[in-house]
Design a protein around this motif. Sequence first.
Motif, short mmCIF file in Angstrom:
data_model
loop_
_atom_site.label_atom_id
_atom_site.label_comp_id
_atom_site.label_asym_id
_atom_site.label_seq_id
_atom_site.Cartn_x
_atom_site.Cartn_y
_atom_site.Cartn_z
N SER A 129 0.88 -1.17 -0.11
CA SER A 129 0.05 -0.11 -0.31
C SER A 129 1.04 1.17 0.13
CB SER A 129 -0.81 -0.09 1.34
OG SER A 129 -1.57 1.07 1.17
N CYS A 181 -24.48 3.54 5.40
CA CYS A 181 -23.99 4.86 5.43
C CYS A 181 -25.20 5.93 5.59
CB CYS A 181 -23.55 5.15 3.92
SG CYS A 181 -21.88 4.47 3.92
N ASN A 232 -15.52 9.67 -0.39
CA ASN A 232 -14.39 9.83 -1.23
C ASN A 232 -14.61 11.30 -1.76
OD1 ASN A 232 -13.40 9.75 -4.05
ND2 ASN A 232 -12.75 7.80 -3.46
N ARG A 288 -14.93 0.71 -7.01
CA ARG A 288 -15.09 1.19 -8.55
C ARG A 288 -16.60 1.19 -9.07
NH1 ARG A 288 -10.43 2.37 -12.11
NH2 ARG A 288 -9.59 3.74 -10.98
N ARG A 295 -5.42 -4.31 1.06
CA ARG A 295 -4.94 -2.91 0.86
C ARG A 295 -5.94 -2.15 0.42
NH1 ARG A 295 -1.03 -2.11 -4.56
NH2 ARG A 295 -2.96 -2.96 -5.53
N GLN A 329 -15.93 -4.42 -0.56
CA GLN A 329 -16.67 -3.57 -1.45
C GLN A 329 -16.11 -3.62 -2.69
OE1 GLN A 329 -16.89 0.65 -1.41
NE2 GLN A 329 -14.71 0.84 -1.02
N ALA A 351 -23.95 2.26 1.30
CA ALA A 351 -24.29 0.73 0.93
C ALA A 351 -25.93 0.50 1.06
CB ALA A 351 -23.76 -0.07 2.24
N1 CO8 Z 1 -2.09 1.61 -2.18
C1 CO8 Z 1 -1.73 1.48 -3.45
N2 CO8 Z 1 -2.41 1.10 -4.39
C2 CO8 Z 1 -3.55 0.71 -4.30
C3 CO8 Z 1 -4.10 0.80 -2.89
C4 CO8 Z 1 -3.53 1.02 -1.95
N3 CO8 Z 1 -3.78 1.03 -0.48
N4 CO8 Z 1 -5.41 0.08 -2.96
C5 CO8 Z 1 -5.61 -0.03 -4.13
N5 CO8 Z 1 -4.39 0.25 -5.22
C6 CO8 Z 1 -4.44 0.04 -6.49
C7 CO8 Z 1 -5.43 -0.91 -7.21
O1 CO8 Z 1 -4.88 -2.45 -6.78
C8 CO8 Z 1 -5.57 -0.71 -8.50
O2 CO8 Z 1 -4.35 -1.42 -9.14
P1 CO8 Z 1 -4.40 -1.75 -10.58
O3 CO8 Z 1 -4.76 -0.50 -11.52
O4 CO8 Z 1 -3.04 -2.42 -11.07
O5 CO8 Z 1 -5.41 -2.69 -10.69
C9 CO8 Z 1 -5.06 0.73 -8.47
O6 CO8 Z 1 -4.60 1.08 -7.10
C10 CO8 Z 1 -6.79 1.64 -8.55
O7 CO8 Z 1 -7.64 0.98 -7.61
P2 CO8 Z 1 -8.95 1.14 -7.61
O8 CO8 Z 1 -9.57 1.23 -8.99
O9 CO8 Z 1 -9.55 0.56 -6.64
O10 CO8 Z 1 -8.98 2.75 -7.09
P3 CO8 Z 1 -10.04 3.82 -7.09
O11 CO8 Z 1 -9.40 4.88 -7.80
O12 CO8 Z 1 -11.19 3.43 -7.56
O13 CO8 Z 1 -10.08 4.08 -5.38
C11 CO8 Z 1 -11.62 3.73 -3.69
C12 CO8 Z 1 -10.61 3.28 -4.83
C13 CO8 Z 1 -11.05 4.95 -2.81
C14 CO8 Z 1 -12.13 2.69 -2.74
C15 CO8 Z 1 -12.83 4.40 -4.35
O14 CO8 Z 1 -13.23 3.53 -5.70
C16 CO8 Z 1 -13.96 4.82 -3.78
O15 CO8 Z 1 -13.99 5.19 -2.67
N6 CO8 Z 1 -14.86 4.28 -4.28
C17 CO8 Z 1 -16.38 4.65 -3.52
C18 CO8 Z 1 -16.74 3.64 -2.62
C19 CO8 Z 1 -17.74 4.23 -1.62
O16 CO8 Z 1 -18.32 5.11 -1.60
N7 CO8 Z 1 -18.05 3.18 -0.84
C20 CO8 Z 1 -18.86 3.60 0.33
C21 CO8 Z 1 -18.37 2.81 1.58
S1 CO8 Z 1 -18.87 3.49 2.97
C22 CO8 Z 1 -20.46 2.78 3.20
O17 CO8 Z 1 -21.19 2.23 2.32
C23 CO8 Z 1 -20.87 2.31 4.40
C24 CO8 Z 1 -20.55 1.00 4.80
C25 CO8 Z 1 -20.83 0.50 6.42
C26 CO8 Z 1 -19.75 1.03 6.86
C27 CO8 Z 1 -18.58 0.09 7.44
C28 CO8 Z 1 -17.81 0.42 8.46
C29 CO8 Z 1 -16.64 -0.36 8.49
#
Ligand code: CO8
Length: 373
Positions: A53, A156, A301, A264, A195, A261, A361
Amino acid sequence: MKNPVISGIGLWTPENTITNEELVTAYNAWANAFNTEHLDAIQAGDINAKPLSTAEFIEKASGIKRRFAYCKDGVLDISRMRPRIPARADHELSVQAEIALAAAHKALISANKSADQIDAVIVACSYTQRAYPAIAIEVQHELGIQGFGFDMQVACSSATFGLHRAYEMIKAGTAKAVLVINPELTSPQVNYCDRDSHFIFGDVAVATIIEDSSTCHSEHSYEILSTKAATVFSNNIRSNFGYTARVSDTDPFSLDALFHQNGRKVFKEVCPMAVEHILKHIEQHNLSVENVQRWWLHQANINMNHLITRKLLGRDASESEAPIVLNEYANTASAGSLIAFHQNHEDLNRNDFGLICSFGAGYSIGSLVIKKR
Ligand code: CO8
């Protein structure tokens, strides 16, 4: 005719914070140890190596720089990778009631009210630490409130949906003043060995007071013009943690029991839903986006919020129009939009309009159109 208002809000934050750098150092040490231990299986192609990460990715992809943690102990320990929160005996105050009360006391001060003027308590959050008795009833008992309390969970959108219930109770006259609390203790559900999601969540508790305008004596209060809720089923954000693990003979601590989750897909699907929902809601009041002074959006985000406000306004929103608290708080599940409200409302003028909106969610979207009094 009852006229529900938000009369006070309180925010409790834990003493501990965890920076991206601290989190990444621990995760990478854990991943390196895992990869060394499983070298043969990785080389044979039986399992995948754990990728590393980076703090830069986290900040760029999410806007998060740090998060609050109820308990830091254990999260950064690579032999544990989860907080260490000791169990409490039945006669002791439970952890979630403790943080709920801390926020509730602040909300009461902000609303200029005492607990004996409250007659309903709603604890609305993503997880409650037990099935019963409700955390809300424990809080009610601690505050000496006569009336009733209940817990509710809509991930959420728990906070906004909780406020919706409070609004309806005031409108219907079934309660005089409602304390809605969101003790979002997220860290026990985070997979700190993943990660993609180890950086997302932080712990916090928010409390809000809703009452009729006739009893409101606070310095800053907001008429709730209406509430709007929508849900559409999706498996893209899921936790299978549940009480039936015992009878299905599945591991209650398996990874699918933790938050996971398809980030993307969530991003792509939820943004247009949120924009459409918000536009329809303000149109109900013959408001256009130019008439709304502040947007307190869900904080999952930063790129999501920027996209949504750009689609709404046709331009970038300023920091003061659509405040972001992700850098300091991370994603606090349902509490995010209310933290943004808590930190950014006192400067509004009488008759200014604002919109509180959560999305996540379920999928679930909840909004309130409010007007400064
Ligand atoms: N460090 C380095 N690289 C990373 C990491 C990391 N930590 N994580 C992922 N990567 C890599 C991936 O593997 C990927 O690599 P590759 O291109 O080689 O496949 C690359 O970075 C890009 O990854 P992603 O496509 O996953 O990256 P995104 O730009 O889409 O960002 C996010 C990821 C931040 C997760 C983004 O997609 C996001 O925020 N999406 C919205 C999600 C959202 O709103 N979810 C809601 C969740 S909250 C909710 O609903 C409440 C739930 C209940 C609460 C739970 C409490 C625990």
